[in-house]
Design an enzyme around this catalytic site. Structure first.
Site, PDB file in Angstrom:
ATOM      1  N   HIS A 128      -1.515  -2.541   9.982  1.00 27.21           N
ATOM      2  CA  HIS A 128      -1.297  -3.375  11.169  1.00 27.21           C
ATOM      3  C   HIS A 128      -0.242  -2.730  12.063  1.00 27.21           C
ATOM      4  O   HIS A 128       0.229  -1.615  11.803  1.00 27.21           O
ATOM      5  CB  HIS A 128      -0.983  -4.827  10.797  1.00 27.21           C
ATOM      6  CG  HIS A 128       0.267  -5.019   9.989  1.00 27.21           C
ATOM      7  ND1 HIS A 128       1.513  -4.690  10.457  1.00 27.21           N
ATOM      8  CD2 HIS A 128       0.458  -5.523   8.741  1.00 27.21           C
ATOM      9  CE1 HIS A 128       2.426  -4.982   9.544  1.00 27.21           C
ATOM     10  NE2 HIS A 128       1.808  -5.479   8.477  1.00 27.21           N
TER      11      HIS A 128
ATOM     12  N   HIS B 228       3.062  -1.251  10.448  1.00 25.35           N
ATOM     13  CA  HIS B 228       2.900   0.080   9.839  1.00 25.35           C
ATOM     14  C   HIS B 228       2.730   1.136  10.937  1.00 25.35           C
ATOM     15  O   HIS B 228       3.234   2.250  10.843  1.00 25.35           O
ATOM     16  CB  HIS B 228       1.640   0.141   8.962  1.00 25.35           C
ATOM     17  CG  HIS B 228       1.528  -0.963   7.951  1.00 25.35           C
ATOM     18  ND1 HIS B 228       0.457  -1.818   7.904  1.00 25.35           N
ATOM     19  CD2 HIS B 228       2.362  -1.351   6.957  1.00 25.35           C
ATOM     20  CE1 HIS B 228       0.611  -2.675   6.917  1.00 25.35           C
ATOM     21  NE2 HIS B 228       1.771  -2.424   6.323  1.00 25.35           N
TER      22      HIS B 228
ATOM     23  N   CYS C  52      10.915 -12.981  -9.386  1.00 23.15           N
ATOM     24  CA  CYS C  52       9.951 -13.402  -8.361  1.00 23.15           C
ATOM     25  C   CYS C  52       8.717 -12.522  -8.528  1.00 23.15           C
ATOM     26  O   CYS C  52       8.795 -11.305  -8.372  1.00 23.15           O
ATOM     27  CB  CYS C  52      10.528 -13.253  -6.950  1.00 23.15           C
ATOM     28  SG  CYS C  52       9.255 -13.505  -5.675  1.00 23.15           S
TER      29      CYS C  52
ATOM     30  N   CYS D  38       7.720 -10.539  -5.295  1.00 24.40           N
ATOM     31  CA  CYS D  38       8.549  -9.349  -5.003  1.00 24.40           C
ATOM     32  C   CYS D  38       8.490  -8.351  -6.145  1.00 24.40           C
ATOM     33  O   CYS D  38       8.914  -7.211  -5.989  1.00 24.40           O
ATOM     34  CB  CYS D  38      10.017  -9.720  -4.832  1.00 24.40           C
ATOM     35  SG  CYS D  38      10.354 -10.804  -3.471  1.00 24.40           S
TER      36      CYS D  38
ATOM     37  N   CYS E 283      13.491 -17.566  -3.690  1.00 24.22           N
ATOM     38  CA  CYS E 283      13.388 -16.180  -3.214  1.00 24.22           C
ATOM     39  C   CYS E 283      13.472 -16.184  -1.690  1.00 24.22           C
ATOM     40  O   CYS E 283      12.734 -16.915  -1.033  1.00 24.22           O
ATOM     41  CB  CYS E 283      12.053 -15.591  -3.662  1.00 24.22           C
ATOM     42  SG  CYS E 283      11.566 -14.168  -2.677  1.00 24.22           S
TER      43      CYS E 283
ATOM     44  N   HIS F 254       9.932 -15.168  -0.156  1.00 21.25           N
ATOM     45  CA  HIS F 254       8.705 -15.952  -0.409  1.00 21.25           C
ATOM     46  C   HIS F 254       8.934 -17.457  -0.488  1.00 21.25           C
ATOM     47  O   HIS F 254       7.974 -18.220  -0.622  1.00 21.25           O
ATOM     48  CB  HIS F 254       8.032 -15.445  -1.692  1.00 21.25           C
ATOM     49  CG  HIS F 254       7.574 -14.028  -1.573  1.00 21.25           C
ATOM     50  ND1 HIS F 254       8.330 -12.958  -2.001  1.00 21.25           N
ATOM     51  CD2 HIS F 254       6.468 -13.500  -0.999  1.00 21.25           C
ATOM     52  CE1 HIS F 254       7.691 -11.833  -1.721  1.00 21.25           C
ATOM     53  NE2 HIS F 254       6.572 -12.136  -1.114  1.00 21.25           N
TER      54      HIS F 254
ATOM     55  N   LYS G 282       8.324 -12.531  11.751  1.00 19.99           N
ATOM     56  CA  LYS G 282       7.912 -11.167  11.431  1.00 19.99           C
ATOM     57  C   LYS G 282       6.391 -11.129  11.312  1.00 19.99           C
ATOM     58  O   LYS G 282       5.782 -12.049  10.774  1.00 19.99           O
ATOM     59  CB  LYS G 282       8.545 -10.761  10.094  1.00 19.99           C
ATOM     60  CG  LYS G 282       8.243  -9.322   9.733  1.00 19.99           C
ATOM     61  CD  LYS G 282       8.654  -8.997   8.314  1.00 19.99           C
ATOM     62  CE  LYS G 282       8.149  -7.625   7.920  1.00 19.99           C
ATOM     63  NZ  LYS G 282       8.163  -7.381   6.495  1.00 19.99           N
TER      64      LYS G 282
ATOM     65  N   LYS H 275       1.036 -10.064   6.811  1.00 16.84           N
ATOM     66  CA  LYS H 275      -0.270 -10.544   6.385  1.00 16.84           C
ATOM     67  C   LYS H 275      -0.171 -11.976   5.875  1.00 16.84           C
ATOM     68  O   LYS H 275      -1.026 -12.817   6.141  1.00 16.84           O
ATOM     69  CB  LYS H 275      -0.775  -9.630   5.271  1.00 16.84           C
ATOM     70  CG  LYS H 275      -2.207  -9.908   4.895  1.00 16.84           C
ATOM     71  CD  LYS H 275      -2.565  -9.136   3.652  1.00 16.84           C
ATOM     72  CE  LYS H 275      -3.797  -9.716   3.013  1.00 16.84           C
ATOM     73  NZ  LYS H 275      -3.822  -9.492   1.580  1.00 16.84           N
TER      74      LYS H 275
HETATM   75  N1  MSP Z   1       5.373   0.095  -0.608  1.00 15.65           N
HETATM   76  C1  MSP Z   1       6.625  -0.246  -0.044  1.00 15.65           C
HETATM   77  C2  MSP Z   1       7.339   0.988   0.450  1.00 15.65           C
HETATM   78  C3  MSP Z   1       7.569   2.033  -0.566  1.00 15.65           C
HETATM   79  S1  MSP Z   1       8.280   3.455   0.137  1.00 15.65           S
HETATM   80  C4  MSP Z   1       8.742   4.382  -1.155  1.00 15.65           C
HETATM   81  C5  MSP Z   1       6.423  -1.201   1.120  1.00 15.65           C
HETATM   82  N2  MSP Z   1       5.223  -1.210   1.670  1.00 15.65           N
HETATM   83  S2  MSP Z   1       4.779  -2.130   2.931  1.00 15.65           S
HETATM   84  O1  MSP Z   1       3.356  -1.945   3.067  1.00 15.65           O
HETATM   85  O2  MSP Z   1       5.235  -3.456   2.763  1.00 15.65           O
HETATM   86  O3  MSP Z   1       5.441  -1.474   4.166  1.00 15.65           O
HETATM   87  C6  MSP Z   1       6.700  -1.864   4.640  1.00 15.65           C
HETATM   88  C7  MSP Z   1       6.967  -1.058   5.882  1.00 15.65           C
HETATM   89  O4  MSP Z   1       5.924  -1.300   6.855  1.00 15.65           O
HETATM   90  C8  MSP Z   1       8.228  -1.438   6.629  1.00 15.65           C
HETATM   91  O5  MSP Z   1       9.378  -0.845   6.083  1.00 15.65           O
HETATM   92  C9  MSP Z   1       7.890  -0.891   7.994  1.00 15.65           C
HETATM   93  O6  MSP Z   1       7.942   0.486   7.977  1.00 15.65           O
HETATM   94  C10 MSP Z   1       6.456  -1.327   8.152  1.00 15.65           C
HETATM   95  N3  MSP Z   1       6.362  -2.694   8.662  1.00 15.65           N
HETATM   96  C11 MSP Z   1       5.641  -3.708   8.110  1.00 15.65           C
HETATM   97  N4  MSP Z   1       5.769  -4.825   8.905  1.00 15.65           N
HETATM   98  C12 MSP Z   1       6.557  -4.550   9.958  1.00 15.65           C
HETATM   99  C13 MSP Z   1       6.956  -5.258  11.105  1.00 15.65           C
HETATM  100  N5  MSP Z   1       6.600  -6.508  11.342  1.00 15.65           N
HETATM  101  N6  MSP Z   1       7.729  -4.610  12.010  1.00 15.65           N
HETATM  102  C14 MSP Z   1       8.086  -3.306  11.849  1.00 15.65           C
HETATM  103  N7  MSP Z   1       7.715  -2.608  10.776  1.00 15.65           N
HETATM  104  C15 MSP Z   1       7.017  -3.201   9.782  1.00 15.65           C
HETATM  105  O7  MSP Z   1       7.373  -1.866   1.482  1.00 15.65           O
END
Ligand code: MSP
Length: 637
Positions: A17, A20, A125, A128, A142, A145, A294, A297
Site C-alpha cells: 500500500h 510501503h 500480545c 505483535c 497492547c 492492538h 495511520k 490494513k
Molecule cells: N516486517 C517488519 C519489518 C522488518 S525489517 C527487518 C514490518 N513490516 S511491515 O509490513 O509492517 O512494514 C512496516 C513499514 O512499512 C514501516 O516501517 C514503513 O516503512 C512502511 N509503512 C507501513 N505503513 C505506513 C504508513 N501508514 N506510513 C508510512 N509508512 C508506513 O514492520
C-alpha cells in the site's frame, strides 16, 4: 564512497500500500541521488515471511504459509518496477542463503554466551508476537492492538542485551547522525534511559513451527524479528561475499517510526554481539495518515499505489510523496493534495517554464541553439548561472540528509527564479528590437541551461520527466546526464544543434471541469476530436441509463449537485458539476446517462460513484436525458 540502502522487509500479511510505497520510493530516491554523485550503489528490499501473523493470514485464505507467502511476496516484487524503483536484490526470509546466515549468527552469539535458556512468565500480545512489560501497556492493553495480552509461562531462549546498553548509548552520542532526524535519536536515547530487558529470541514449536529452527535446539524456531533484521547482511553475502565487504560499511536503513526500537536498539546490539560492524545511518520517517489515523490494513483505509499510478502517473506520485511529507513527520494523505501539487508545482511552475522557454526558443531561433553572444550591456538583475550553483549546493545538502521535501523545494525556488527571469528580461521585447538580438541569445541560452540543470536535479525523484526534458533539450543520450558533475557545468548545449519541438510535461488536472461544469472563459473553440479508438476501448466504458431519485445542492459549492440514482435494485450517489444550470427539482424523476464504471472519487467530501454525461458549454451545460423512461440501469449500446 559507496552507498547501500535498504527498506524494511514487508510482512506478507498485507498487499503493498501507500505506506510501503513511500518508504521504498524514498530509498530509491536516496539511491538515485548517490548514483548522481557517481558512487557505486546497492538497493535492497524484500519480504518478511515467518511468524504467527503469516500463519494466521495464510489460514484465513485456506493456503499453506509457503504458498501464501509466495503469492504475496510476488506482489511486492512486481509492484516496485511499476513505480520506477529498481532494486539489486529482493530478499525473502524463506530464501535458503538467508536461513543459513541466521543460523550462523545464532550459533555465534550462543557460543559467545549471550544467549541463555530460561523459564519465563510474561504478558504476550499474539498480534505483535512479543512480550510486553507492564510499563509499555496502556490501561493494561497492547498499545498497537488495544487487546489484553495473554499471560504465558514457557521456557525460551533469551538474548542478554543489557551488557551492551552503555556501549550503544555511547555510540549514539558520539555519532549524532547515526539515527536521523534528531527527534528519533532522542527517542532511542529515551528508551535507553530504562534498563534494557533481555530479548526472547525463540518460540517453542508446540506453539509455532513456521520459522527458522534454532541451530542449537530443534524444538524451537527463531523469533521473527531476530530472523528479519539479519536480512540486511544475508542479502549481500555475509560473511565472505564480495558485496558484503564492499557495501556493508555504507549501510543506510530506511524505516518508519513504528519499527524504531528493533532497528535503533536490537539490531545494533545483535551486530555488536556477533562481532560485526554496525550500520552507518538509520533514516526514520513518519506515518501517512488518513483523517488522522495511520493507514493500515487492519483499519481498512489503505491506498492502492497502482490506482494512484494509473490515475496520476508514476512521476507525479513520486514527486507528490517526496515533496508533501517532511521526512520524519507525519503527513495527511488526500487526492486533493495530489491534484493541488500536480497543478501548482508540476503543470504550472515546471510545465509552464518548460513550454514558455521552448516556445520562445522555437519562435525566435527556429529550433537551432544560438551561439551565446555577450550582450553589449548585460546588466540583467538576475544571474541564472550563480542561482543554479547555489541551488545545486543546497539540493545536495538536503538530499544527503534524506530531506527530500527540502531538496525539491530548493529546485522549485530555482524554477520560480527562472520564471521571474523571463518576466524581467522580457525576451519578446528583446526580439522586437534589432539591438536586442545579442541579449536575446543570452537570455534564451541561459534559460535552456537552467532547464538542463533542473532536468538533472529532478532525475532522482522523476526519472521519466528528467529524460523527456533532456530529449527536448537535445542532450546526447550517451552522456550520463544525471551525474552531478555534468549537471554543475554551464553552457553545455552546443550552438547550432537542432532541438525537437516541445511537448507538455504535465497537463493540468481539470478538477474544475468536474466540479464546475467547465467554466472556461471566453469564446473557446471546440476541442479537437480525440485520436481514434478501437471498439474494444469503447466497450470498457459502461454507460447506463439511470433514474434520478433525489437531488440536492452540496453545501459550500455553488456548482455541485448530489444525485441519488437508481441502478437496478440499488442506488448510487453521483456528484455532478451542473448546479449552475439545473436546480435539484429539474432532474428528479428524469432518466439520465451515467458512466457506471468510473473509479469513485470524493468531491467536496461526498463520494461520487460515477459521472453524469452532459454537453458542456462555456456558460452552462445540458444533461443527456433519455427521451422516454427505461428500466433503471439499462445499458447503452
Ligand atoms: N516486517 C517488519 C519489518 C522488518 S525489517 C527487518 C514490518 N513490516 S511491515 O509490513 O509492517 O512494514 C512496516 C513499514 O512499512 C514501516 O516501517 C514503513 O516503512 C512502511 N509503512 C507501513 N505503513 C505506513 C504508513 N501508514 N506510513 C508510512 N509508512 C508506513 O514492520
Amino acid at each position: 564512497m559507496k552507498f547501500y540502502v535498504t527498506t524494511p522487509i514487508y510482512y506478507v500479511n498485507a498487499k503493498p500500500h501507500l505506506g510501503h510505497t513511500y518508504t521504498t520510493i524514498a530509498a530509491d530516491v536516496g539511491r538515485r541521488f548517490h548514483d548522481m554523485k557517481g558512487e557505486e550503489t546497492f538497493f535492497l528490499t524484500g519480504t518478511d515471511e515467518h511468524g504467527d501473523k503469516i500463519v494466521k493470514a495464510a489460514a484465513k485464505n485456506n493456503e499453506s504459509p509457503k504458498t501464501y507467502a509466495d503469492r504475496i511476496s510476488d506482489l511486492f516484487r512486481k509492484i516496485w518496477p511499476e513505480l520506477n524503483v529498481s532494486f539489486d536484490r529482493f530478499i525473502r526470509t524463506t530464501d535458503p542463503d538467508h536461513i543459513a546466515v541466521v543460523k550462523h549468527i545464532l550459533t555465534k552469539i550462543f557460543d559467545s554466551g549471550d544467549i541463555y535458556f530460561s523459564e519465563y512468565e510474561g504478558l504476550y500480545c499474539y498480534d505483535c508476537e512479543r512480550f510486553y512489560n507492564t510499563r509499555e501497556l496502556i490501561d493494561g492493553k497492547c498499545p498497537d492492538h488495544q487487546t489484553k495480552p495473554a499471560i504465558i509461562r514457557e521456557s525460551n531462549y533469551f538474548f542478554s542485551m543489557g551488557k551492551y546498553q552503555d556501549w550503544l548509548i555511547d555510540h549514539i552520542k558520539k555519532n549524532p547522525d547515526f539515527i536521523r532526524p534528531e527527534r528519533y535519536r532522542n527517542e532511542v536515547l529515551g528508551f535507553l534511559r530504562e534498563p534494557l530487558e533481555d530479548l526472547c529470541i525463540s518460540r517453542p514449536k508446540t506453539r509455532l513451527t513456521w520459522g527458522i529452527t534454532l541451530p542449537f535446539d530443534k524444538n524451537y524456531v527463531t523469533y521473527v524479528w531476530f530472523d528479519a533484521l539479519i536480512n540486511y547482511i544475508s542479502a549481500i553475502g555475509f560473511p565472505d561475499g564480495k558485496e558484503f565487504k564492499k557495501f556493508w560499511p555504507y549501510a543506510n536503513h530506511v524505516i518508519a517510526k513504528d519499527i524504531l526500537k528493533p532497528h535503533g536498539i536490537y539490531w545494533p546490539i545483535i551486530l555488536k554481539a556477533a562481532g560485526i560492524d554496525i550500520f552507518r545511518h538509520l533514516h526514520v520517517h513518519g506515518y501517512w495518515n488518513i483523517d488522522e489515523s495511520k493507514m493500515s490494513k487492519s483499519i481498512g483505509n489503505v491506498v492502492d499505489p497502482i490506482y494512484l499510478k494509473e490515475t496520476y502517473g508514476t512521476d507525479a506520485i513520486r514527486y507528490f510523496l517526496m515533496r508533501e511529507m517532511s521526512f520524519g513527520l507525519d503527513s495527511n494523505f488526500s487526492e486533493n493534495a495530489i491534484i493541488t501539487r500536480i497543478n501548482a508545482d508540476l503543470a504550472n511552475d515546471l510545465g509552464n517554464l518548460f513550454s514558455r522557454t521552448l516556445g520562445m526558443f522555437h519562435k525566435y531561433f527556429k529550433g537551432v541553439v544560438p551561439k551565446r553572444e555577450a550582450p553589449d550591456k548585460p546588466g540583467f538583475e538576475l544571474d541564472l548561472k550563480s542561482a543554479a550553483i547555489t541551488t545545486i549546493e543546497n539540493f545536495c545538502l538536503s538530499m544527503e540528509h534524506f530531506e527530500f521535501h527540502k531538496a525539491l523545494s530548493t529546485v522549485w525556488e530555482f524554477i520560480s527564479v527562472m520564471n521571474k527571469y523571463i518576466d524581467t528580461t522580457a525576451p519578446w521585447e528583446l526580439a522586437r528590437r534589432k539591438s536586442g538580438q545579442k541579449e536575446l541569445t543570452v537570455v534564451i541560452r541561459d534559460l535552456l541551461e537552467g532547464l538542463r540543470v533542473v532536468s538533472g536535479l529532478i532525475y532522482a525523484v522523476m526519472p521519466e520527466t528528467a529524460s523527456t526534458m533532456q530529449t527536448h533539450l537535445g542532450l546526447d543520450r550517451k552522456r550520463p546526464f544525471f551525474l552531478l558533475e555534468e549537471i554543475s557545468k554551464w553552457d553545455v548545449l552546443s550552438a547550432g544543434s537542432v532541438l525537437p519541438k516541445s511537448t507538455a510535461l504535465f497537463p493540468r488536472i481539470d478538477v474544475d471541469r468536474i466540479e464546475t461544469g467547465n467554466e472556461t472563459s471566453g469564446d473557446s473553440p471546440l476541442p479537437d476530436i480525440k485520436p481514434q479508438i478501437e471498439i474494444n476501448d469503447l466497450l470498457k466504458i459502461d454507460l447506463r441509463a439511470v433514474k434520478v431519485l433525489d437531488a440536492e445542492k452540496i453545501k459550500k459549492s455553488d456548482k455541485l449537485l448530489k444525485l441519488t440514482v437508481a441502478l437496478g435494485d440499488s442506488t448510487r450517489t453521483i456528484v455532478a458539476g451542473i448546479a449552475k444550470t439545473y436546480a435539484p427539482s429539474d432532474l428528479i424523476g428524469k432518466t439520465v446517462i451515467i458512466v457506471a464504471n468510473l473509479k469513485p472519487v470524493k468531491l467536496m467530501g461526498v463520494l461520487s460513484e460515477g459521472m453524469v454525461l452532459a454537453a458542456v458549454e462555456d456558460d452552462g451545460c445540458a444533461v443527456a436525458i433519455t427521451d422516454r423512461a427505461v428500466a433503471p440501469g439499462t445499458p447503452l449500446r
